[in-house]
Design a protein around this motif. Structure first.
Motif, mmCIF file in Angstrom:
data_model
loop_
_atom_site.group_PDB
_atom_site.id
_atom_site.type_symbol
_atom_site.label_atom_id
_atom_site.label_comp_id
_atom_site.label_asym_id
_atom_site.label_seq_id
_atom_site.Cartn_x
_atom_site.Cartn_y
_atom_site.Cartn_z
ATOM 1 N N GLN A 3 -51.862 49.332 23.600
ATOM 2 C CA GLN A 3 -50.950 49.030 24.690
ATOM 3 C C GLN A 3 -50.055 50.226 24.992
ATOM 4 O OE1 GLN A 3 -48.870 45.193 24.488
ATOM 5 N NE2 GLN A 3 -49.845 44.911 22.502
ATOM 6 N N ILE A 4 -49.491 50.213 26.190
ATOM 7 C CA ILE A 4 -48.474 51.198 26.557
ATOM 8 C C ILE A 4 -47.117 50.521 26.383
ATOM 9 C CG2 ILE A 4 -47.548 52.636 28.415
ATOM 10 C CD1 ILE A 4 -50.380 52.650 29.614
ATOM 11 N N ALA A 5 -46.193 51.195 25.728
ATOM 12 C CA ALA A 5 -44.862 50.626 25.495
ATOM 13 C C ALA A 5 -44.203 50.260 26.815
ATOM 14 C CB ALA A 5 -43.990 51.630 24.740
ATOM 15 N N PHE A 6 -43.425 49.182 26.800
ATOM 16 C CA PHE A 6 -42.692 48.769 27.996
ATOM 17 C C PHE A 6 -41.903 49.948 28.561
ATOM 18 C CE2 PHE A 6 -41.984 44.345 25.854
ATOM 19 C CZ PHE A 6 -43.312 44.015 26.021
ATOM 20 N N GLN A 7 -41.230 50.675 27.676
ATOM 21 C CA GLN A 7 -40.350 51.770 28.086
ATOM 22 C C GLN A 7 -41.115 52.922 28.731
ATOM 23 O OE1 GLN A 7 -40.475 50.253 25.115
ATOM 24 N NE2 GLN A 7 -38.431 49.574 24.564
ATOM 25 N N ASP A 8 -42.373 53.095 28.382
ATOM 26 C CA ASP A 8 -43.189 54.179 28.938
ATOM 27 C C ASP A 8 -43.826 53.808 30.274
ATOM 28 O OD1 ASP A 8 -42.564 55.801 26.810
ATOM 29 O OD2 ASP A 8 -44.367 55.279 25.678
ATOM 30 N N GLN A 9 -43.476 52.629 30.778
ATOM 31 C CA GLN A 9 -43.974 52.191 32.070
ATOM 32 C C GLN A 9 -42.862 52.208 33.120
ATOM 33 O OE1 GLN A 9 -46.690 48.704 31.792
ATOM 34 N NE2 GLN A 9 -46.266 48.835 29.603
ATOM 35 N N CYS A 18 -33.447 53.124 24.441
ATOM 36 C CA CYS A 18 -34.860 52.937 24.735
ATOM 37 C C CYS A 18 -35.389 53.761 25.901
ATOM 38 C CB CYS A 18 -35.133 51.458 25.009
ATOM 39 S SG CYS A 18 -34.122 50.785 26.346
ATOM 40 N N GLY A 19 -34.583 54.601 26.487
ATOM 41 C CA GLY A 19 -35.028 55.359 27.645
ATOM 42 C C GLY A 19 -36.039 56.430 27.291
ATOM 43 N N ALA A 20 -37.204 56.345 27.910
ATOM 44 C CA ALA A 20 -38.260 57.327 27.656
ATOM 45 C C ALA A 20 -37.841 58.726 28.103
ATOM 46 C CB ALA A 20 -39.541 56.909 28.364
ATOM 47 N N PHE A 31 -43.653 46.455 22.479
ATOM 48 C CA PHE A 31 -45.005 46.066 22.876
ATOM 49 C C PHE A 31 -45.137 44.548 22.854
ATOM 50 C CE2 PHE A 31 -45.229 50.177 20.815
ATOM 51 C CZ PHE A 31 -46.035 50.915 21.658
ATOM 52 N N TRP A 32 -46.079 44.042 23.642
ATOM 53 C CA TRP A 32 -46.394 42.626 23.609
ATOM 54 C C TRP A 32 -47.074 42.250 22.305
ATOM 55 C CZ3 TRP A 32 -44.177 39.400 26.630
ATOM 56 C CH2 TRP A 32 -43.898 39.694 27.960
ATOM 57 N N ASP A 33 -46.738 41.080 21.791
ATOM 58 C CA ASP A 33 -47.458 40.393 20.728
ATOM 59 C C ASP A 33 -47.470 38.924 21.131
ATOM 60 O OD1 ASP A 33 -48.748 39.566 18.458
ATOM 61 O OD2 ASP A 33 -47.004 39.777 17.150
ATOM 62 N N GLY A 34 -48.453 38.537 21.937
ATOM 63 C CA GLY A 34 -48.457 37.203 22.538
ATOM 64 C C GLY A 34 -47.333 37.117 23.553
ATOM 65 N N ASP A 35 -46.453 36.148 23.384
ATOM 66 C CA ASP A 35 -45.285 36.005 24.264
ATOM 67 C C ASP A 35 -44.052 36.677 23.689
ATOM 68 O OD1 ASP A 35 -46.675 34.593 26.199
ATOM 69 O OD2 ASP A 35 -46.220 32.644 25.300
ATOM 70 N N GLU A 36 -44.182 37.287 22.535
ATOM 71 C CA GLU A 36 -43.062 37.977 21.901
ATOM 72 C C GLU A 36 -43.207 39.479 22.083
ATOM 73 O OE1 GLU A 36 -42.004 34.874 18.331
ATOM 74 O OE2 GLU A 36 -43.085 36.685 17.803
ATOM 75 N N SER A 83 -47.098 45.133 37.733
ATOM 76 C CA SER A 83 -47.031 46.149 36.691
ATOM 77 C C SER A 83 -45.578 46.478 36.395
ATOM 78 C CB SER A 83 -47.740 47.431 37.143
ATOM 79 O OG SER A 83 -49.089 47.172 37.385
ATOM 80 N N ILE A 84 -45.279 46.689 35.125
ATOM 81 C CA ILE A 84 -43.925 47.090 34.741
ATOM 82 C C ILE A 84 -43.585 48.395 35.457
ATOM 83 C CG2 ILE A 84 -42.471 47.862 32.825
ATOM 84 C CD1 ILE A 84 -44.057 45.982 31.015
ATOM 85 N N GLY A 85 -42.412 48.429 36.057
ATOM 86 C CA GLY A 85 -41.953 49.623 36.760
ATOM 87 C C GLY A 85 -42.286 49.633 38.239
#
Length: 151
Positions: A3-9, A18-20, A31-36, A83-85
């Motif tokens: 996966q691509i990290a939320f922050q990297d999107q 957390c700022g990339a 990262f996603w792990d199911g709904d967590e 898509s995130i971002g």
């Protein structure tokens, strides 16, 4: 992890935690792990607290806050099937942060964060987060985030 990290999107760009695009920040990656959401993080010596052996409480709070709000952001994009971002950019700001420090977090241990959304209501998201090290929960956090739209 593929996966691509939320922050990297481009969900968060300059945040200290957390700022990339913040090279002096903590560079947390969620990262996603199911709904967590899950994240791991390595402290550096200058992240210490009253002793050189333990992680600073403010750093712990920042990690919990950033991980939790990035989950809220990613969840909002997922709910809108975007898509995130993507524009318009979705953000969440902290309205309330409550951290319980259960035991010291060793600075040389891998930090593990796990967050889940516990409630959604309008623009508000409540997120529960644990911070673990050495296989033990060291702190828990409850975060209330409020959704904003960024240009």
């Amino acid at each position: 992890m593929n996966q691509i990290a939320f922050q990297d999107q481009s969900s968060v760009l300059h945040c200290h935690g957390c700022g990339a695009d913040n090279p002096k920040g903590l560079q947390l990656k969620s990262f996603w792990d199911g709904d967590e959401a899950v994240a791991t993080w390595h402290a550096q010596a200058h992240h210490c607290a009253g002793t050189i052996d333990n992680l600073n409480g403010g750093i712990i709070a920042s990690l919990i806050d950033c991980h939790s709000l990035n989950l809220a952001i990613a969840h909002a994009y997922r709910a809108e099937q975007r898509s995130i971002g993507s524009a318009p950019r979705i953000g969440y700001v902290t309205a309330n942060l409550n951290v319980s420090y259960l035991r010291p977090a060793p600075i040389n241990a891998l930090i593990e964060l796990r967050a889940r959304i516990t409630k959604l209501e309008g623009r508000k998201a409540w997120v529960s987060c644990t911070l673990s090290a050495g296989g033990e929960v060291r702190a828990t956090g409850e975060v209330l985030g409020v959704r904003v739209t960024w240009e």
